[in-house]
Scaffold this active site. Structure first.
Site, PDB file in Angstrom:
ATOM      1  N   GLU A  18      45.449  45.523  31.579  1.00 31.51           N
ATOM      2  CA  GLU A  18      45.570  46.641  30.321  1.00 31.51           C
ATOM      3  C   GLU A  18      46.990  47.278  30.543  1.00 31.51           C
ATOM      4  O   GLU A  18      47.468  48.160  29.603  1.00 31.51           O
ATOM      5  CB  GLU A  18      44.475  47.657  30.256  1.00 31.51           C
ATOM      6  N   ASP A 223      35.536  44.698  21.027  1.00 33.21           N
ATOM      7  CA  ASP A 223      34.264  44.058  20.916  1.00 33.21           C
ATOM      8  C   ASP A 223      33.449  44.806  19.999  1.00 33.21           C
ATOM      9  O   ASP A 223      33.729  46.204  19.871  1.00 33.21           O
ATOM     10  CB  ASP A 223      33.508  43.475  22.177  1.00 33.21           C
TER      11      ASP A 223
END
Length: 265
Positions: A18, A223
């Protein structure tokens, strides 16, 4: 030579991927290891900064935020990473900037109201409005100016990414990877207006509230927090979310901001 006070920005992510590229972009990089974490200290696009991986979960994130302030003198904190969608209006590839955060697994009732953090009187911790508005602006500029150039066509096709939307509102955190439609449904019922679910942001928010440090949280939706949540998760983080984070943070640092003053000569 006249010096204004230098503000120092702490940038936290839970996973190495990230923050891909941010540490490499630092000027004058020095690495300090403390408490099983590597703190990368340097300058990012003119801003004095410290980048660090918190690891996953609320305790890990809270410890990291505390160390940034107490040991590294950070004056502002930015958390960037991925999250699950909190509702049907938020799609994979969208961006959520927190206006407030809640710990969805906090329950000290009947001693305290459910979701309220004991002895604070608060269930929702509000992010810094100015910092968050600046961050949302950087996200909008990324969508308009960078998205099609930095996210490869194959990745857009695989993850069905259209033109991303930038949302602002409520993020819920808990020490649970939400991967069940019923679970996300209950969270939405308990927390009206919920946009995203993750595992760190509200803990950082509590630390910043108690220490008086302005903070902002930005999440890329990876998601739908359902039974398919783990499918190709790391591919998304590496090929999509990491690029979102790099370019949004770059724009965030490059745009003038009164709360991120740099040295003046």
């Amino acid at each position: 030579m006249n010096h204004h006070k230098i503000k120092r920005l702490g940038i936290i992510s839970a996973l190495h991927e990230e923050q891909e590229g941010l540490v490499q972009a630092m000027e004058g990089l020095a690495t300090v290891t403390h408490g099983m974490r590597d703190y990368a200290v340097g300058r990012l696009w003119g801003i004095d900064a410290v980048c660090v991986l918190s690891r996953i979960g609320k305790v890990a994130a809270a410890m990291t935020a505390t160390m940034l302030v107490e040991k590294f003198g950070v004056t502002h904190i930015l958390f960037t990473g991925v999250a699950g969608s909190g509702g049907p209006s938020v799609a994979v590839g969208d961006i959520v900037v927190a206006e407030s955060l809640v710990q969805h697994d906090m329950d000290a009732s009947p001693l305290f109201p459910r979701f309220e953090v004991p002895l604070t009187g608060l269930a929702h911790f509000t992010s810094d409005a100015s910092l968050s508005t600046h961050l949302a602006g950087a996200a909008h500029d990324f969508v308009a100016g960078d998205f099609l150039d930095v996210i490869e066509a194959d990745e857009r096709r695989v993850f069905r990414l259209q033109q991303p939307s930038v949302h602002r509102g409520l993020i819920a955190s808990g020490d649970q990877f939400v991967s069940c439609r019923d679970h996300i449904g209950r969270l939405g019922t308990n927390h009206p207006g919920l946009l995203a679910v993750e595992m760190e942001g509200a803990a950082v928010a509590q630390v910043c509230f108690e220490l008086g440090v302005p903070f902002a949280v930005i999440r890329t939706i990876s998601d739908n927090a359902n039974e398919d949540a783990a499918h190709d998760f790391m591919r998304f983080v590496k090929s999509v979310a990491a690029r979102y984070a790099f370019h949004i943070v770059r724009r965030f640092c490059q745009q003038p901001h009164p709360n991120l003053a740099v040295k003046a000569l």
